[in-house]
Scaffold this motif. Structure first.
Motif, short mmCIF file in Angstrom:
data_model
loop_
_atom_site.label_atom_id
_atom_site.label_comp_id
_atom_site.label_asym_id
_atom_site.label_seq_id
_atom_site.Cartn_x
_atom_site.Cartn_y
_atom_site.Cartn_z
N GLY A 217 0.85 -1.19 0.00
CA GLY A 217 0.00 0.00 0.00
C GLY A 217 0.88 1.23 0.00
N LEU A 218 0.91 1.90 -1.14
CA LEU A 218 1.79 3.08 -1.26
C LEU A 218 0.96 4.32 -0.98
CD1 LEU A 218 4.55 4.21 -2.16
CD2 LEU A 218 3.68 4.22 -4.49
N SER A 219 1.29 5.00 0.13
CA SER A 219 0.50 6.18 0.47
C SER A 219 1.16 7.46 -0.01
CB SER A 219 0.34 6.27 1.99
OG SER A 219 1.59 6.59 2.58
N GLY A 220 2.44 7.35 -0.37
CA GLY A 220 3.18 8.56 -0.71
C GLY A 220 3.94 9.11 0.48
N GLY A 221 3.69 8.57 1.67
CA GLY A 221 4.43 8.96 2.87
C GLY A 221 5.84 8.39 2.82
N VAL A 222 6.67 8.82 3.75
CA VAL A 222 8.09 8.44 3.71
C VAL A 222 8.27 6.92 3.77
CG1 VAL A 222 10.32 8.69 4.86
CG2 VAL A 222 8.65 10.53 5.00
N ASP A 223 7.62 6.28 4.76
CA ASP A 223 7.93 4.88 5.01
C ASP A 223 7.50 3.98 3.85
OD1 ASP A 223 8.62 5.98 7.42
OD2 ASP A 223 6.70 5.52 8.35
N LEU A 260 5.74 10.35 -9.85
CA LEU A 260 7.05 9.97 -9.33
C LEU A 260 7.27 8.46 -9.45
CD1 LEU A 260 9.69 10.63 -7.87
CD2 LEU A 260 8.49 10.27 -5.72
N PHE A 261 6.32 7.68 -8.96
CA PHE A 261 6.58 6.24 -8.84
C PHE A 261 6.37 5.47 -10.14
CE2 PHE A 261 6.12 7.68 -4.53
CZ PHE A 261 7.20 7.07 -3.92
N ALA A 262 5.30 5.80 -10.86
CA ALA A 262 5.05 5.05 -12.09
C ALA A 262 5.88 5.61 -13.23
CB ALA A 262 3.56 5.10 -12.43
N LEU A 267 8.00 1.79 -11.24
CA LEU A 267 7.50 0.56 -10.60
C LEU A 267 6.04 0.33 -10.95
CD1 LEU A 267 5.91 1.80 -8.06
CD2 LEU A 267 8.06 1.52 -6.85
N LYS A 268 5.62 -0.92 -10.75
CA LYS A 268 4.26 -1.30 -11.13
C LYS A 268 3.28 -0.68 -10.12
CE LYS A 268 3.91 -5.91 -11.86
NZ LYS A 268 3.35 -7.21 -11.60
N LEU A 269 2.47 0.23 -10.59
CA LEU A 269 1.59 0.96 -9.67
C LEU A 269 0.14 0.84 -10.12
CD1 LEU A 269 1.46 3.01 -7.28
CD2 LEU A 269 1.55 4.82 -8.98
#
Ligand code: XMP
Length: 514
Positions: A217-223, A260-262, A267-269
């Protein structure tokens, strides 16, 4: 593999600080409750016994297995850790006539490696009500006016003890004393770096996951962001990140994460737009706890649906859920007071994962502190905006809209919140502030704009400084910055005609309003 220090926790408020000091010396360490016993000490290069609130001579006080001193591994006892060592080895601990608390002058005697390179006279922080009369076979290596055994060395036990607290910042050379124990007494190499962590974790994850599919679960937060990038490096397309738009995000968040991520990291988002689902379920709900429960449950439902979709589209059976769980959460759940079985799984980023989710957990940061995760993020090339992002609660803007939630209120709050962020950034205060945001209040008041009467909602600005979110002080933002925020919000956001600043600290307040 790296060397490891084991810290046995006797319930001190500052055990985590011991771990911080050890990590700063580039040595890996783990904290375990005192009753975890000898088993967790296997393979340790050194053992540290923490302080604690009890008195060793009171029935039922935490004890230590005396076999620890026969492992051939150096042991350092801090305060209670020193007293318990005396107690289980035939020494004597009594109630002191006077408690010793606060800054104390320490006089170093002889030339024990614990104090190598340090002045003979130094300031230390004491906090104890008991006093050690005897530790069999021990040499005194430091004393203070009220504490003749302020530090000792007992060669037969492979033990050094300090009555003061080297882990706290008030002890002048505390970090150096712990550093001396690690390098000069235990022979630690000090080679545990974020770079070495990344390599080890990549190898460990590959072994754990094999050829199975993992969702995160990618929230966009740091962790979760740093976890996503690390796992992407480890297992590539076996990782699917799921970004849930619950309709309660900050302005621009959904687009930013996608870009940013896709687009950039590749990465697969999966972008799961569940905003209607969430807002429908929340319609008419005002109670904060009920809001949280609804949101937590829906997150899980969306996750399950997405895992099923991956399977149905031939992407394989999802066997693991990855999370950015941090070490403080893990320690909390296995604390001295929790039984050995009261472990970990209840911790999550999304607010309520049931035990029957049927997925194994991948938690690359379960031994790390937040600033270490930030360092890894930078090492992996994530931009500063992500690495230094403020914490954002799982239930999102739902807990910042007091009363019931509608799409319109979310929209109003997003605009006000964006202005708070923009003005704080312009003032260069972003990194000083732990969290800053706007809260939409269910209170209407009268105002005047131009020649017209207005009757609209009030909005609160909340900004706090903190180191861990557990305690916080309201941020002393300059009045002109607050003035700019208020002016812009009232001018630019239709629906808000009054702005107030929240000057409550935590405790007694909490950071969020719900
Ligand atoms: P409080 O309001 O309890 O918040 O002082 C402390 C910190 O925790 C964050 N917070 C949450 N984070 N899920 C989260 O992931 C939640 O349900 C949640 N509630 C509060 C809050 O933003 C602050 O940083």
């Amino acid at each position: 593999m790296h060397q490891k220090i084991v810290i046995l926790d006797f319930g001190s408020q500052v055990t985590q600080l011991i771990a911080r000091r050890v990590r700063e010396a580039k040595v890996f360490c783990e904290i375990h409750p005192f009753h975890a016993g000898l088993k967790v000490c296997e393979g340790a290069t050194g053992i540290i016994l923490s302080g604690g609130p009890a008195s060793v001579y009171v029935p039922g006080a935490p004890q230590v297995d005396a076999a620890i001193y026969k492992l051939g591994v150096p042991v350092l006892g801090i305060c209670y850790g020193m007293q318990v060592t005396a107690h289980v080895n035939g020494g004597k601990v009594i109630k002191a006539d006077e408690r010793e608390f606060g800054r104390t002058d320490l006089e170093v005697l002889g030339d024990d490696p614990l104090f190598a390179g340090l002045p003979k006279s130094q300031m230390v922080w004491m906090s104890h009500g008991d006093r050690i009369e005897v530790i069999p076979g021990a040499t005194v290596i430091a004393k203070s006016a009220n504490c003749p055994l302020a530090a000792v060395h007992a060669p037969a036990l492979n033990f050094r003890g300090v009555q003061f607290h080297p882990e706290v910042a008030h002890t002048q050379f505390g970090a150096q004393i712990i550093g001396n124990f690690l390098t000069k007494v235990c022979g630690c190499r000090g080679d545990w770096t974020m770079g070495s962590f990344i390599e080890e974790e990549i190898a460990r994850t590959r072994t754990q996951v094999g050829s199975e599919q993992v969702i995160l679960g990618l929230s966009g937060g740091v962790d979760s962001s740093v976890a996503a990038v690390l796992l992407h490096k480890a297992i590539g397309t076996q990782l699917t990140c799921i970004f849930v738009n619950n309709g309660l995000l900050r302005a621009g968040e959904a687009d930013g994460v996608q870009k940013l991520f896709a687009d950039h990291i590749g990465l697969k988002l999966v972008y799961a737009d569940a905003s209607e689902r969430f807002l429908t379920a929340l319609a008419g709900v005002s109670d904060p706890e009920q809001k949280r429960k609804i949101i937590g449950k829906l997150f899980v439902d969306v996750f399950k649906d997405e895992a099923l979709k991956i399977k149905q589209s031939g992407g394989g059976h999802v066997k693991f859920l990855a999370q950015g769980t941090l070490y403080p959460d893990v320690i909390e759940s296995i604390s001295v007071h929790g039984g050995p079985a009261s472990v970990i799984k209840s911790h999550h980023n999304v607010g309520g994962l049931p035990a029957d989710l049927g997925l194994g957990l991948v938690e690359p940061f379960r031994f790390l502190f937040k600033d270490e995760v930030r360092a890894i993020g930078s090492e992996l090339g994530l931009p500063d905006e992500v690495v230094w992002r403020q914490p954002f609660p799982g239930p999102g803007l739902a807990v910042r809209i007091l009363g019931d939630i509608t799409a319109e209120k979310v929209n109003v709050l997003q605009k006000a919140d964006l202005i708070v962020r923009e003005e704080l950034k312009k003032a260069g205060l972003e990194r000083v502030i732990w969290q800053s945001f706007a809260v939409l209040l269910p209170v209407k008041s009268v105002g005047v704009m131009g020649d017209e009467r207005t009757y609209e909602n009030a909005c609160a600005i909340r900004a706090v400084t903190s180191t861990d979110g557990m305690t916080a002080d309201f941020a002393h933002i300059p009045h002109d910055v607050l003035g700019k925020m208020a002016g812009r919000i009232i001018n630019e956001v239709r629906g808000i005609n009054r702005v107030v600043y929240d000057i409550t600290s935590k405790p007694p307040g909490t950071i969020e309003w719900e």
